[in-house]
Design an enzyme around this catalytic site. Structure first.
Site, PDB file in Angstrom:
ATOM      1  N   ASN A 116       0.830  -1.221   0.000  1.00  0.00           N
ATOM      2  CA  ASN A 116       0.000   0.000   0.000  1.00  0.00           C
ATOM      3  C   ASN A 116       0.856   1.259   0.000  1.00  0.00           C
ATOM      4  O   ASN A 116       0.765   2.123   0.874  1.00  0.00           O
ATOM      5  CB  ASN A 116      -1.000   0.010   1.167  1.00  0.00           C
ATOM      6  CG  ASN A 116      -0.344  -0.021   2.534  1.00  0.00           C
ATOM      7  OD1 ASN A 116       0.817  -0.385   2.661  1.00  0.00           O
ATOM      8  ND2 ASN A 116      -1.096   0.370   3.555  1.00  0.00           N
ATOM      9  N   HIS A 256      -2.638 -10.137  10.707  1.00  0.00           N
ATOM     10  CA  HIS A 256      -2.970  -9.548  12.018  1.00  0.00           C
ATOM     11  C   HIS A 256      -4.285 -10.033  12.646  1.00  0.00           C
ATOM     12  O   HIS A 256      -5.243  -9.255  12.816  1.00  0.00           O
ATOM     13  CB  HIS A 256      -2.947  -8.025  11.964  1.00  0.00           C
ATOM     14  CG  HIS A 256      -3.527  -7.373  10.725  1.00  0.00           C
ATOM     15  ND1 HIS A 256      -4.748  -7.698  10.197  1.00  0.00           N
ATOM     16  CD2 HIS A 256      -3.025  -6.385   9.927  1.00  0.00           C
ATOM     17  CE1 HIS A 256      -4.983  -6.951   9.134  1.00  0.00           C
ATOM     18  NE2 HIS A 256      -3.943  -6.149   8.953  1.00  0.00           N
ATOM     19  N   ASP A 329       3.368  -5.693  11.497  1.00  0.00           N
ATOM     20  CA  ASP A 329       2.497  -4.641  10.951  1.00  0.00           C
ATOM     21  C   ASP A 329       3.065  -3.259  11.301  1.00  0.00           C
ATOM     22  O   ASP A 329       2.326  -2.325  11.650  1.00  0.00           O
ATOM     23  CB  ASP A 329       1.052  -4.775  11.450  1.00  0.00           C
ATOM     24  CG  ASP A 329       0.074  -3.958  10.593  1.00  0.00           C
ATOM     25  OD1 ASP A 329       0.511  -3.342   9.603  1.00  0.00           O
ATOM     26  OD2 ASP A 329      -1.122  -3.942  10.923  1.00  0.00           O
ATOM     27  N   HIS A 333       3.745   6.457  10.644  1.00  0.00           N
ATOM     28  CA  HIS A 333       2.926   7.568  10.155  1.00  0.00           C
ATOM     29  C   HIS A 333       3.569   8.893  10.554  1.00  0.00           C
ATOM     30  O   HIS A 333       4.093   9.033  11.668  1.00  0.00           O
ATOM     31  CB  HIS A 333       1.516   7.512  10.754  1.00  0.00           C
ATOM     32  CG  HIS A 333       0.662   6.434  10.142  1.00  0.00           C
ATOM     33  ND1 HIS A 333       0.284   6.429   8.823  1.00  0.00           N
ATOM     34  CD2 HIS A 333       0.116   5.319  10.680  1.00  0.00           C
ATOM     35  CE1 HIS A 333      -0.456   5.364   8.569  1.00  0.00           C
ATOM     36  NE2 HIS A 333      -0.572   4.665   9.682  1.00  0.00           N
TER      37      HIS A 333
HETATM   38  O1  DOR Z   1      -3.212  -0.127  11.335  1.00  0.00           O
HETATM   39  C1  DOR Z   1      -2.928  -0.400  10.189  1.00  0.00           C
HETATM   40  N1  DOR Z   1      -2.106   0.393   9.464  1.00  0.00           N
HETATM   41  N2  DOR Z   1      -3.473  -1.476   9.634  1.00  0.00           N
HETATM   42  C2  DOR Z   1      -3.339  -1.745   8.323  1.00  0.00           C
HETATM   43  O2  DOR Z   1      -3.844  -2.743   7.886  1.00  0.00           O
HETATM   44  C3  DOR Z   1      -2.611  -0.806   7.437  1.00  0.00           C
HETATM   45  C4  DOR Z   1      -1.629  -0.037   8.211  1.00  0.00           C
HETATM   46  C5  DOR Z   1      -1.070   1.124   7.457  1.00  0.00           C
HETATM   47  O3  DOR Z   1      -0.722   0.988   6.279  1.00  0.00           O
HETATM   48  O4  DOR Z   1      -0.903   2.192   8.048  1.00  0.00           O
END
Ligand code: DOR
Length: 458
Positions: A116, A256, A329, A333
């Site tokens: 992603n 997850h 995971d 951010h």
């Molecule tokens: O908490 C999450 N963040 N779950 C996900 O499935 C994607 C991920 C993200 O890409 O930030």
């Protein structure tokens, strides 16, 4: 490494000298009795009696560095099936270089980079780009995950075959962050990847049941007045996909896993003999949804933190092998995406630099897993699921002579306070800030080359 000793011995303090061969003196493979382990030419070259090897000892290649690793535990290099490296597209949050630095410091030697990104890793071109960035960074192996559907839109299959036959050799496909919710598309994807022994890693989230969801559906959500993300939204998709995988005879991996019900469904699917594997994150092994009462978005994650009963079931499932492995995971951010009000914040938590510590706290210290179990759940099983070369995966389990010298050295004893600013990740969204966690990675070797020495990137 514990007693590098100017005055005590001929051993070399870690980090001061870079040989091409190494002796790990008095190290404990998989937590067993101490031995001296020789790493040379990229492989585990010999085991010798504990303490028998010193600099200049006979039979060692020239330029050998002897490390005092007394008391340290030798594990196979950890493998993370679920990492978000954010490159291309969100280099402000993480890059392949910064994320793999974090990985090496956490004891990882391979990470599977989720698709992603922006652009999405749904073509041979993008997965090759990520793979090459990993090679250039050199901190650990990067295995790109390919998207299942074009643009993660869930409408048509991406070029799975082209990604599989690209230089990146993709074997794991996932729309992680999104669920492949269309049952026919999921069936087609499962069928398609059989041709190259691929696996579909599903982010199990029924979209209609989770519209506007902000946290686990339950008493805490009711008290806070936040829209709930019900366990059944995960469980319904896992049950459907397990049936599909059984029906078409393909491999399903569940990302997850977060609920007690999911563990039961996976146990049932395995008992049926279907090829279903599953992962749990460190945060779902440790944290619960009452943390959301703080409204601190650092605890916002998808799937959400669940209840203490779910945590207990996840720990039990990991202990008995229903859940095959731990995957981080790792979801970095940028500040502006996290330090905002709850509803606007992005879901996700950092994980690479703290994963092993959380597993020690939740699984090793309470006696649910021994060190061989940790090696299985954090290196061997994810290597198998991700289709890493078989020879390497087999020997990793025993760190036997002839195995690739792709190992990590852990000091299990000290508890350390997690300081966000000290992390190698470009982001700061760790849910463990200010919390003490056990264990420190002292060194990581990738095919005989140190990537971390004395807890620092080489
Ligand atoms: O908490 C999450 N963040 N779950 C996900 O499935 C994607 C991920 C993200 O890409 O930030």
């Amino acid at each position: 490494m514990t007693t590098p000793a100017a005055e005590t011995s001929e051993e070399t303090p870690v980090g001061r000298s870079a040989g091409t061969s190494w002796v790990l003196r008095r190290v404990r493979p998989l937590g067993g009795d101490p031995v001296d382990v020789v790493l040379a030419d990229g492989v585990v070259a010999a085991w010798r009696p504990a303490g028998s090897t010193h600099a200049g000892a006979g039979g060692l290649p020239a330029g050998t560095t002897v490390l005092d690793t007394d008391g340290l535990i030798l594990l196979p290099g950890l493998v993370d099936l679920h990492t978000h490296l954010r490159e291309p597209g969100r280099e402000d949050a993480e890059t392949v270089a910064s994320g793999t630095r974090a990985a090496a410091l956490g004891g990882y030697t391979t990470v599977f980079a989720m698709a992603n990104t922006n652009p999405v890793a749904d073509t041979a071109g993008v997965v090759e780009q990520v793979w090459r960035l990993g090679l250039d960074a050199g901190h650990c192996d990067v295995r790109p995950v390919g998207a299942v559907t074009v643009g993660l839109a869930g409408e048509r299959l991406a070029e799975l075959g082209a990604m599989a036959s690209s230089a990146a050799g993709v074997r794991v496909f996932s729309d992680d962050g999104h669920c492949v919710s269309d049952a026919l598309l999921m069936r087609r994807a499962l069928e398609y990847v059989k041709a190259f022994d691929g696996v579909i890693a599903q982010h199990a989230q029924e979209p209609r049941l989770t519209e506007n969801a902000q946290m686990n559906e339950g008493t805490v959500a009711a008290r806070l007045g936040l829209p709930g993300w019900p366990a059944v939204a995960e469980e319904a998709i896992i049950a459907r996909d397990a049936l599909l995988a059984g029906h078409v005879g393909s491999r399903l991996h569940v990302c997850h896993v977060s609920t007690a019900g999911s563990v039961e469904i996976i146990r049932w699917a395995k008992a049926k003999g279907w090829n279903v594997t599953a992962e749990v994150t460190p945060h779902h092994l440790l944290l619960t949804d009452d943390l959301v009462c703080s409204f601190d978005p650092v605890y916002k994650v998808n799937p959400p933190l669940r209840t203490a009963e779910d945590v207990a079931a996840l720990r039990a499932g990991l202990a008995d092998g229903t859940i095959d492995c731990v995957a981080t995971d790792h979801a970095p951010h940028a500040l502006e995406d996290k330090e905002t009000e709850w509803a606007a914040a992005r879901p996700g938590m950092l994980g690479l630099e703290t994963a092993l510590s959380v597993v020690i706290e939740t699984m090793v210290i309470p006696g649910r897993l021994d060190w061989a179990g940790v090696a299985e759940r954090m290196a061997l099983a994810p290597a198998r699921i991700g289709g890493l070369p078989r020879t390497a995966a087999e020997v990793w389990s025993s760190i036997a002579v002839g195995a690739p010298a792709t190992v990590t050295l852990l000091d299990p004893a000290p508890w350390r306070m997690v300081e966000p600013d000290a992390l190698a990740s470009r982001s700061r969204n760790t849910p463990y800030a200010g919390r003490s966690l056990p264990g420190t990675i002292r060194a990581t070797f990738l095919r005989g080359r140190p990537t971390v020495l004395d807890g620092k990137i080489v």
